[in-house]
Design a protein around this motif. Structure first.
Motif, PDB file in Angstrom:
ATOM      1  N   ILE A  65       5.197 -17.451   3.676  1.00 47.70           N
ATOM      2  CA  ILE A  65       4.269 -16.743   3.845  1.00 47.70           C
ATOM      3  C   ILE A  65       4.854 -15.264   4.365  1.00 47.70           C
ATOM      4  CG2 ILE A  65       2.368 -15.506   4.325  1.00 47.70           C
ATOM      5  CD1 ILE A  65       1.202 -18.368   3.987  1.00 47.70           C
ATOM      6  N   GLY A  66       5.508 -15.093   5.375  1.00 51.10           N
ATOM      7  CA  GLY A  66       5.911 -14.181   6.337  1.00 51.10           C
ATOM      8  C   GLY A  66       7.092 -13.144   5.750  1.00 51.10           C
ATOM      9  N   PRO A  67       8.900 -13.394   4.669  1.00 50.41           N
ATOM     10  CA  PRO A  67       9.131 -12.605   3.836  1.00 50.41           C
ATOM     11  C   PRO A  67       8.379 -12.574   2.536  1.00 50.41           C
ATOM     12  CG  PRO A  67      10.336 -15.020   5.354  1.00 50.41           C
ATOM     13  CD  PRO A  67       8.937 -14.661   4.864  1.00 50.41           C
ATOM     14  N   CYS A  68       7.237 -13.104   2.423  1.00 51.96           N
ATOM     15  CA  CYS A  68       6.690 -12.378   1.235  1.00 51.96           C
ATOM     16  C   CYS A  68       5.825 -11.653   1.535  1.00 51.96           C
ATOM     17  CB  CYS A  68       6.055 -14.116   0.540  1.00 51.96           C
ATOM     18  SG  CYS A  68       7.224 -15.204  -0.373  1.00 51.96           S
ATOM     19  N   ASP A  69       4.604 -11.457   2.224  1.00 47.40           N
ATOM     20  CA  ASP A  69       4.085 -10.711   2.509  1.00 47.40           C
ATOM     21  C   ASP A  69       5.211  -9.273   3.172  1.00 47.40           C
ATOM     22  OD1 ASP A  69       2.306  -9.314   4.049  1.00 47.40           O
ATOM     23  OD2 ASP A  69       1.713 -10.143   5.653  1.00 47.40           O
ATOM     24  N   TYR A  70       6.469  -9.333   3.883  1.00 46.75           N
ATOM     25  CA  TYR A  70       6.842  -8.418   3.832  1.00 46.75           C
ATOM     26  C   TYR A  70       7.482  -7.333   2.395  1.00 46.75           C
ATOM     27  CZ  TYR A  70      11.342  -5.161   4.991  1.00 46.75           C
ATOM     28  OH  TYR A  70      12.368  -4.790   4.532  1.00 46.75           O
ATOM     29  N   GLY A  71       7.856  -8.319   1.677  1.00 47.11           N
ATOM     30  CA  GLY A  71       7.427  -8.028   0.718  1.00 47.11           C
ATOM     31  C   GLY A  71       6.869  -7.326  -0.344  1.00 47.11           C
ATOM     32  N   ALA A  72       5.307  -8.008  -0.237  1.00 46.34           N
ATOM     33  CA  ALA A  72       4.415  -7.207  -0.692  1.00 46.34           C
ATOM     34  C   ALA A  72       4.494  -5.749   0.173  1.00 46.34           C
ATOM     35  CB  ALA A  72       3.299  -7.596  -0.622  1.00 46.34           C
ATOM     36  N   GLY A  73       4.341  -6.253   1.217  1.00 48.16           N
ATOM     37  CA  GLY A  73       3.745  -4.863   2.058  1.00 48.16           C
ATOM     38  C   GLY A  73       5.016  -3.265   1.701  1.00 48.16           C
ATOM     39  N   ASP A  74       6.767  -3.916   1.379  1.00 50.95           N
ATOM     40  CA  ASP A  74       7.618  -2.899   0.771  1.00 50.95           C
ATOM     41  C   ASP A  74       7.418  -2.514  -0.755  1.00 50.95           C
ATOM     42  OD1 ASP A  74      10.220  -1.361   1.063  1.00 50.95           O
ATOM     43  OD2 ASP A  74      11.057  -2.954  -0.486  1.00 50.95           O
ATOM     44  N   VAL A  75       6.879  -3.454  -1.360  1.00 50.04           N
ATOM     45  CA  VAL A  75       6.551  -2.662  -2.458  1.00 50.04           C
ATOM     46  C   VAL A  75       5.844  -1.617  -3.088  1.00 50.04           C
ATOM     47  CG1 VAL A  75       5.454  -3.822  -4.878  1.00 50.04           C
ATOM     48  CG2 VAL A  75       7.457  -4.982  -3.948  1.00 50.04           C
ATOM     49  N   ARG A  76       4.627  -2.066  -2.029  1.00 47.77           N
ATOM     50  CA  ARG A  76       3.014  -1.046  -1.959  1.00 47.77           C
ATOM     51  C   ARG A  76       3.513   0.249  -2.000  1.00 47.77           C
ATOM     52  NH1 ARG A  76       0.742   1.400   1.185  1.00 47.77           N
ATOM     53  NH2 ARG A  76      -1.867   1.003   0.967  1.00 47.77           N
ATOM     54  N   LEU A  77       5.066   0.539  -0.279  1.00 48.36           N
ATOM     55  CA  LEU A  77       5.667   1.553   0.179  1.00 48.36           C
ATOM     56  C   LEU A  77       5.963   2.547  -1.154  1.00 48.36           C
ATOM     57  CD1 LEU A  77       6.015   3.668   2.077  1.00 48.36           C
ATOM     58  CD2 LEU A  77       7.225   2.024   3.008  1.00 48.36           C
ATOM     59  N   SER A  78       6.877   1.372  -1.595  1.00 48.91           N
ATOM     60  CA  SER A  78       7.455   1.926  -2.714  1.00 48.91           C
ATOM     61  C   SER A  78       6.842   2.920  -4.287  1.00 48.91           C
ATOM     62  CB  SER A  78       9.135   1.037  -3.186  1.00 48.91           C
ATOM     63  OG  SER A  78       9.671   0.468  -2.306  1.00 48.91           O
ATOM     64  N   ALA A  79       5.755   2.602  -4.169  1.00 50.62           N
ATOM     65  CA  ALA A  79       4.742   2.983  -5.314  1.00 50.62           C
ATOM     66  C   ALA A  79       3.992   4.507  -4.789  1.00 50.62           C
ATOM     67  CB  ALA A  79       4.206   1.314  -5.374  1.00 50.62           C
ATOM     68  N   GLU A  80       3.561   3.724  -3.604  1.00 53.04           N
ATOM     69  CA  GLU A  80       3.160   4.584  -3.176  1.00 53.04           C
ATOM     70  C   GLU A  80       3.455   6.412  -3.017  1.00 53.04           C
ATOM     71  OE1 GLU A  80      -0.510   5.494  -1.954  1.00 53.04           O
ATOM     72  OE2 GLU A  80      -1.326   3.041  -3.122  1.00 53.04           O
ATOM     73  N   GLU A  81       5.740   5.843  -2.526  1.00 58.90           N
ATOM     74  CA  GLU A  81       5.925   6.873  -2.434  1.00 58.90           C
ATOM     75  C   GLU A  81       6.259   7.825  -3.838  1.00 58.90           C
ATOM     76  OE1 GLU A  81       7.612   8.443   0.380  1.00 58.90           O
ATOM     77  OE2 GLU A  81       6.113   7.769   1.249  1.00 58.90           O
ATOM     78  N   ALA A  82       6.009   6.646  -4.874  1.00 59.81           N
ATOM     79  CA  ALA A  82       7.019   6.595  -5.833  1.00 59.81           C
ATOM     80  C   ALA A  82       5.750   7.762  -6.761  1.00 59.81           C
ATOM     81  CB  ALA A  82       6.372   6.097  -6.975  1.00 59.81           C
ATOM     82  N   ALA A  83       4.887   7.314  -6.495  1.00 59.95           N
ATOM     83  CA  ALA A  83       3.306   8.145  -6.737  1.00 59.95           C
ATOM     84  C   ALA A  83       2.930   9.404  -6.793  1.00 59.95           C
ATOM     85  CB  ALA A  83       1.995   7.101  -6.778  1.00 59.95           C
TER      86      ALA A  83
END
Length: 85
Positions: A65-83
């Motif tokens: 779950i740990g690396p999956c959680d990291y991936g989710a955080g990274d995706v969220r940060l990328s989406a926010e930055e793009a927006a």
């Protein structure tokens, strides 16, 4: 500094703080996984105890779950930055 640039900087810093919160969560979850699998809770039961098998599964799940959680955080940060651009 323009007001728009200031707003962008504030939003960027807020996104980074949120990403760091995701990272802290990952460290905590993986830490629980390592503790569960490596300490064996002091081996209080005899070999073949079903609780021991549950410890390994709990640790494995936490470490997955740990690396999956990291991936989710990274995706969220990328989406926010793009927006925000």
């Amino acid at each position: 500094m323009e007001k728009n640039q200031l707003k962008y900087a504030q939003q960027h810093l807020a996104n980074e703080r949120t990403f760091l919160a995701w990272i802290r969560t990952v460290i905590a979850i993986v830490g629980v996984g390592f503790l569960t699998t490596s300490l064996h809770l002091y081996d209080w039961c005899a070999s073949g105890c079903p609780n021991r098998l549950d410890q390994y599964h709990t640790g494995d799940v936490c470490m997955c779950i740990g690396p999956c959680d990291y991936g989710a955080g990274d995706v969220r940060l990328s989406a926010e930055e793009a927006a925000n651009q």
